[in-house]
Design a protein around this motif. Structure first.
Motif, mmCIF file in Angstrom:
data_model
loop_
_atom_site.group_PDB
_atom_site.id
_atom_site.type_symbol
_atom_site.label_atom_id
_atom_site.label_comp_id
_atom_site.label_asym_id
_atom_site.label_seq_id
_atom_site.Cartn_x
_atom_site.Cartn_y
_atom_site.Cartn_z
ATOM 1 N N VAL A 132 0.844 -1.195 0.000
ATOM 2 C CA VAL A 132 0.000 0.000 0.000
ATOM 3 C C VAL A 132 0.881 1.248 0.000
ATOM 4 O O VAL A 132 1.794 1.387 0.820
ATOM 5 C CB VAL A 132 -0.975 -0.007 1.206
ATOM 6 N N ARG A 133 0.621 2.114 -0.964
ATOM 7 C CA ARG A 133 1.356 3.369 -1.086
ATOM 8 C C ARG A 133 0.365 4.515 -1.250
ATOM 9 O O ARG A 133 -0.776 4.302 -1.667
ATOM 10 C CB ARG A 133 2.261 3.354 -2.327
ATOM 11 N N PRO A 134 0.804 5.749 -0.984
ATOM 12 C CA PRO A 134 -0.036 6.885 -1.354
ATOM 13 C C PRO A 134 -0.068 7.022 -2.877
ATOM 14 O O PRO A 134 0.858 6.567 -3.566
ATOM 15 C CB PRO A 134 0.671 8.075 -0.708
ATOM 16 N N ARG A 135 -1.102 7.635 -3.402
ATOM 17 C CA ARG A 135 -1.209 7.809 -4.851
ATOM 18 C C ARG A 135 -0.006 8.581 -5.409
ATOM 19 O O ARG A 135 0.431 8.359 -6.535
ATOM 20 C CB ARG A 135 -2.508 8.550 -5.185
ATOM 21 N N ALA A 136 0.563 9.471 -4.586
ATOM 22 C CA ALA A 136 1.695 10.277 -5.033
ATOM 23 C C ALA A 136 2.986 9.474 -5.190
ATOM 24 O O ALA A 136 3.958 9.969 -5.760
ATOM 25 C CB ALA A 136 1.932 11.438 -4.065
ATOM 26 N N GLN A 137 3.013 8.258 -4.702
ATOM 27 C CA GLN A 137 4.212 7.420 -4.775
ATOM 28 C C GLN A 137 3.937 6.227 -5.679
ATOM 29 O O GLN A 137 3.349 5.238 -5.269
ATOM 30 C CB GLN A 137 4.621 6.945 -3.370
ATOM 31 N N ALA A 138 4.410 6.313 -6.903
ATOM 32 C CA ALA A 138 4.176 5.223 -7.853
ATOM 33 C C ALA A 138 5.156 4.076 -7.653
ATOM 34 O O ALA A 138 4.869 2.941 -8.002
ATOM 35 C CB ALA A 138 4.271 5.742 -9.291
ATOM 36 N N ALA A 139 6.323 4.366 -7.105
ATOM 37 C CA ALA A 139 7.347 3.362 -6.841
ATOM 38 C C ALA A 139 8.307 3.948 -5.830
ATOM 39 O O ALA A 139 8.199 5.124 -5.456
ATOM 40 C CB ALA A 139 8.079 2.978 -8.131
ATOM 41 N N GLN A 140 9.273 3.148 -5.403
ATOM 42 C CA GLN A 140 10.191 3.612 -4.372
ATOM 43 C C GLN A 140 10.902 4.909 -4.774
ATOM 44 O O GLN A 140 11.112 5.786 -3.945
ATOM 45 C CB GLN A 140 11.230 2.511 -4.092
ATOM 46 N N HIS A 141 11.249 5.027 -6.054
ATOM 47 C CA HIS A 141 11.989 6.187 -6.524
ATOM 48 C C HIS A 141 11.112 7.169 -7.296
ATOM 49 O O HIS A 141 11.627 8.145 -7.847
ATOM 50 C CB HIS A 141 13.140 5.746 -7.441
ATOM 51 N N LYS A 142 9.825 6.943 -7.347
ATOM 52 C CA LYS A 142 8.934 7.793 -8.140
ATOM 53 C C LYS A 142 7.886 8.403 -7.219
ATOM 54 O O LYS A 142 6.863 7.791 -6.913
ATOM 55 C CB LYS A 142 8.270 6.958 -9.244
ATOM 56 N N VAL A 143 8.180 9.620 -6.749
ATOM 57 C CA VAL A 143 7.276 10.328 -5.842
ATOM 58 C C VAL A 143 6.974 11.691 -6.428
ATOM 59 O O VAL A 143 7.888 12.455 -6.766
ATOM 60 C CB VAL A 143 7.913 10.487 -4.439
ATOM 61 N N HIS A 144 5.698 12.002 -6.570
ATOM 62 C CA HIS A 144 5.319 13.319 -7.077
ATOM 63 C C HIS A 144 5.309 14.323 -5.929
ATOM 64 O O HIS A 144 4.707 14.087 -4.886
ATOM 65 C CB HIS A 144 3.928 13.277 -7.719
ATOM 66 N N ARG A 145 5.980 15.455 -6.147
ATOM 67 C CA ARG A 145 6.011 16.532 -5.157
ATOM 68 C C ARG A 145 5.526 17.825 -5.807
ATOM 69 O O ARG A 145 6.014 18.211 -6.873
ATOM 70 C CB ARG A 145 7.424 16.729 -4.585
#
Length: 268
Positions: free
Chosen positions: A246-259
Motif C-alpha cells: 500500500v502506497r499513497p497515490r503520489a508514490q508510484a514506486a520507491q523512486h517515483k514520488v510526485h512533489r
C-alpha cells in the motif's frame, strides 16, 4: 478497504473480532497505536506491548485493552510478556524502525545491529514464543508489518532495507512452514507513511524529517495502514492475504514520488 465481513470466529450480529485476542507490538505510537485502536473498534480484545508503558497504559485505557511492557530485543521481557497471556489469536508484529540514512561506505555498524535486532531478531523472538498459543487458538494469525523497503532497495537505506528484506523472507518462510496448520501468515508492506516518529528517529532532526514529506500531497498516515491490517485480519479464515502493498497515490514506486512545487504546497 473499510468494509469487513465476519470472520469464522464471529457469530451473527457480532463484530468480526469478537472473542479473539490480538497482540500489537510497538503500539506506543504510529502504526502500532492506530492498529490497536482499529482492532478494538472491530471487536478484538487488544493487548498492546512496547517499552514506553505510560503511553501504552493511556492507549489501553482509551480502547478498553490491556497494556504490558515489552522489549522484543530482550529475551526476559519476551518471556514475561508471553507468560502473562492466556490466549492469543492474532499477533501483529509491528515493532521496528529505521535509525540512520547512511550509505554503505559510511555504515555505522552499531546502527545496523540495532536495526536488525529490533526489526528481525525481535520479531522472530516474539513470533517463536507466541506460536504455541496461536496454534492452540485454532484460527491464528501472524501479521508482519513490513515495508516496500523490504521489496525494493534504495540509496541511503541499506540498514533498513536489509532488515525489512529479512522480515519479508521471514514471512514467506513461516507461511511455507505452517502450511496445513490453522495459522495464517500475512504481510502488509506500506510505502511512504507520515507518522510522528519514524523519520525523526531515522534522520535525527525534525527539519530533515519534514523534508522527507515536503511537497507530497497526502502521504499515507498510520490510520490508512491500520485500515489495511484490519481488513486482512477480518477476512474469512480460509482467505490468506499473503502480501498487501500500500502506497499513497503520489508514490508510484520507491523512486517515483510526485512533489508539488513549493508555491502550490504553501497555498494549500
Amino acid at each position: 478497504m473499510s468494509g469487513t465481513s465476519p470472520s469464522v470466529a464471529a457469530g451473527a450480529g457480532q463484530l468480526p473480532g469478537t472473542g479473539r485476542t490480538a497482540v500489537v507490538t510497538g503500539a506506543s505510537s504510529g502504526i502500532g497505536a492506530a492498529t490497536a485502536r482499529r482492532l478494538a473498534a472491530e471487536g478484538f480484545d487488544v493487548v498492546v506491548g512496547a517499552r514506553r508503558l505510560n503511553r501504552l497504559e493511556a492507549l489501553a485505557a482509551s480502547i478498553g485493552g490491556r497494556a504490558l511492557p515489552l522489549d522484543v530485543t530482550e529475551p526476559a521481557s519476551v518471556a514475561a510478556f508471553t507468560a502473562a497471556l492466556d490466549r492469543v489469536d492474532v499477533l501483529v508484529n509491528n515493532a521496528g524502525g529505521a535509525f540512520d540514512a547512511a550509505p554503505v561506505a559510511e555504515a555505522d555498524l552499531d546502527s545496523w545491529a540495532r536495526t536488525y535486532e529490533v526489526n528481525v531478531l525481535g520479531t522472530v523472538r516474539l513470533t517463536k514464543a507466541l506460536l504455541p498459543k496461536l496454534r492452540a487458538s485454532g484460527a491464528g494469525d501472524v501479521l508482519f508489518v513490513g515495508s516496500t523497503a523490504g521489496l525494493v532497495s534504495y540509496e541511503g537505506g541499506a540498514s533498513y532495507t536489509a532488515a525489512k528484506h529479512g522480515v519479508h523472507t521471514l514471512a514467506e518462510t513461516l507461511r511455507l512452514e505452517l502450511c496445513g496448520e490453522p495459522v495464517r501468515v500475512i504481510e502488509t508492506a506500506p510505502g511512504m507513511v507520515r507518522t510522528e516518529e519514524f523519520s525523526l528517529n531515522r534522520t535525527g532532526s525534525q527539519e530533515r524529517a519534514d523534508a522527507v514529506y515536503r511537497g507530497v500531497r497526502e502521504p499515507l498516515v498510520a490510520e490508512d495502514v491500520a485500515d489495511c491490517i484490519a481488513w486482512a485480519l477480518t477476512r474469512p479464515h480460509h482467505v490468506n492475504v499473503d502480501l498487501l502493498v500500500v502506497r499513497p497515490r503520489a508514490q508510484a514506486a520507491q523512486h517515483k514520488v510526485h512533489r508539488d512545487p513549493p508555491d502550490r504546497t504553501a497555498a494549500r
